[in-house]
Design a protein around this motif. Structure first.
Motif, PDB file in Angstrom:
ATOM      1  N   ASN A   1       2.764   4.477  -0.970  1.00 37.12           N
ATOM      2  CA  ASN A   1       2.625   5.120  -2.290  1.00 37.12           C
ATOM      3  C   ASN A   1       3.583   6.524  -2.057  1.00 37.12           C
ATOM      4  O   ASN A   1       3.645   7.343  -2.861  1.00 37.12           O
ATOM      5  CB  ASN A   1       1.274   5.623  -2.549  1.00 37.12           C
ATOM      6  CG  ASN A   1       0.644   6.501  -1.588  1.00 37.12           C
ATOM      7  OD1 ASN A   1       1.187   6.856  -0.493  1.00 37.12           O
ATOM      8  ND2 ASN A   1      -0.377   6.860  -1.778  1.00 37.12           N
TER       9      ASN A   1
ATOM     10  N   ARG B   1       0.758   5.082   4.577  1.00 35.61           N
ATOM     11  CA  ARG B   1       1.310   4.670   3.326  1.00 35.61           C
ATOM     12  C   ARG B   1       2.449   5.418   3.002  1.00 35.61           C
ATOM     13  O   ARG B   1       3.054   5.692   1.729  1.00 35.61           O
ATOM     14  CB  ARG B   1       0.240   5.159   2.143  1.00 35.61           C
ATOM     15  CG  ARG B   1      -1.338   4.501   2.454  1.00 35.61           C
ATOM     16  CD  ARG B   1      -2.174   4.780   1.350  1.00 35.61           C
ATOM     17  NE  ARG B   1      -1.823   3.930   0.169  1.00 35.61           N
ATOM     18  CZ  ARG B   1      -2.375   3.838  -0.910  1.00 35.61           C
ATOM     19  NH1 ARG B   1      -3.347   4.948  -1.293  1.00 35.61           N
ATOM     20  NH2 ARG B   1      -1.830   3.328  -2.147  1.00 35.61           N
TER      21      ARG B   1
ATOM     22  N   ASP C   1       0.903  -1.127   0.060  1.00 35.28           N
ATOM     23  CA  ASP C   1       0.114   0.161   0.075  1.00 35.28           C
ATOM     24  C   ASP C   1       0.867   1.324  -0.108  1.00 35.28           C
ATOM     25  O   ASP C   1       0.390   2.409  -0.031  1.00 35.28           O
ATOM     26  CB  ASP C   1      -0.787   0.084   1.213  1.00 35.28           C
ATOM     27  CG  ASP C   1      -2.014  -1.083   1.143  1.00 35.28           C
ATOM     28  OD1 ASP C   1      -2.257  -1.327   0.098  1.00 35.28           O
ATOM     29  OD2 ASP C   1      -2.366  -1.515   2.319  1.00 35.28           O
TER      30      ASP C   1
END
Length: 221
Positions: free
Chosen positions: A6, A161, A4
């Motif tokens: 990013n 994230r 997950d």
């Protein structure tokens, strides 16, 4: 989950290059020269003052601003005398950063000028989406929480994230508390020869940055 992630946040000095190149030594010599000139001190006294200012205020610059009201731009001018030619571009690190999905940022207690010089010498300038320097942080350095909160707000970061890497473990406490995955970049060989070790949930110790980034890109497998 690692899949997950990013957003990738990397410290600059002694993270994107090893301490052995001596750039940090150059910086410390110039900081102590600045202190010696400002206070009329010898080298030993300048070293003592530097250690005190860092311990009490986080950085020499913040300490001098708090105690002497100095102009930060005047202080940071010593960066223009550093010999950046000691840095060399590395294709392995560049390739690893290039493969990272999502956004990539440099977060440094130095100036944008310093960051841009370092990134240019390392061949990494085109690989980052932004640089968050000491001026962007309102002259509040890591590890003070306000600096991280400014960074998160400026770039719209989702901490859960995000991976945050730094060579100083103290600078990773707030990112971890915010929910980021943290990577302590040591550059020192591990006892078992592995390039990275998981210390706990969302906490890593890293000796080989390209190898670690490659591991995360692969989904942690």
């Amino acid at each position: 989950m690692l899949a997950d992630i990013n957003t990738w946040v990397l410290d600059l000095d002694n993270t994107l290059y090893p301490p052995s190149v001596g750039l940090a030594d150059q910086m410390n010599v110039r900081i102590r020269a600045y202190l010696a000139n400002l206070f009329g001190a010898d080298e030993a006294e300048a070293l003592r003052m530097q250690s005190e200012l860092v311990a009490e205020h986080g950085t020499t610059l913040r300490g001098l601003m708090n105690t002497r009201g100095i102009d930060p731009h005047d202080y940071l001018s010593w960066e223009h005398t550093i010999d950046y030619s000691v840095l060399r571009a590395g294709s392995v690190l560049a390739a690893a950063i290039r493969e990272l999905p999502g956004r990539k940022y440099v977060f440094t207690n130095g100036s944008a000028y310093h960051a841009n010089e370092v990134l240019s010498r390392l061949g990494l300038s085109a690989l980052f989406d932004g640089v968050f320097d000491i001026l962007a942080g309102g002259l509040i350095p890591k590890p003070y929480p306000d600096s991280y909160h400014r960074f998160v707000d400026q770039f719209g970061i989702t901490p859960e994230r995000t991976v945050f890497s730094d060579d100083l473990d103290v600078n990773l406490s707030v990112p971890y508390e915010l929910g980021m995955t943290t990577a302590w970049m040591t550059h020192e060989p591990s006892a078992d020869g592995t390039p990275y070790q998981q210390l706990g949930p969302k906490r890593w110790q890293v000796q080989d940055l390209p190898a670690f980034l490659g591991y995360l890109v692969s989904g942690g497998s």
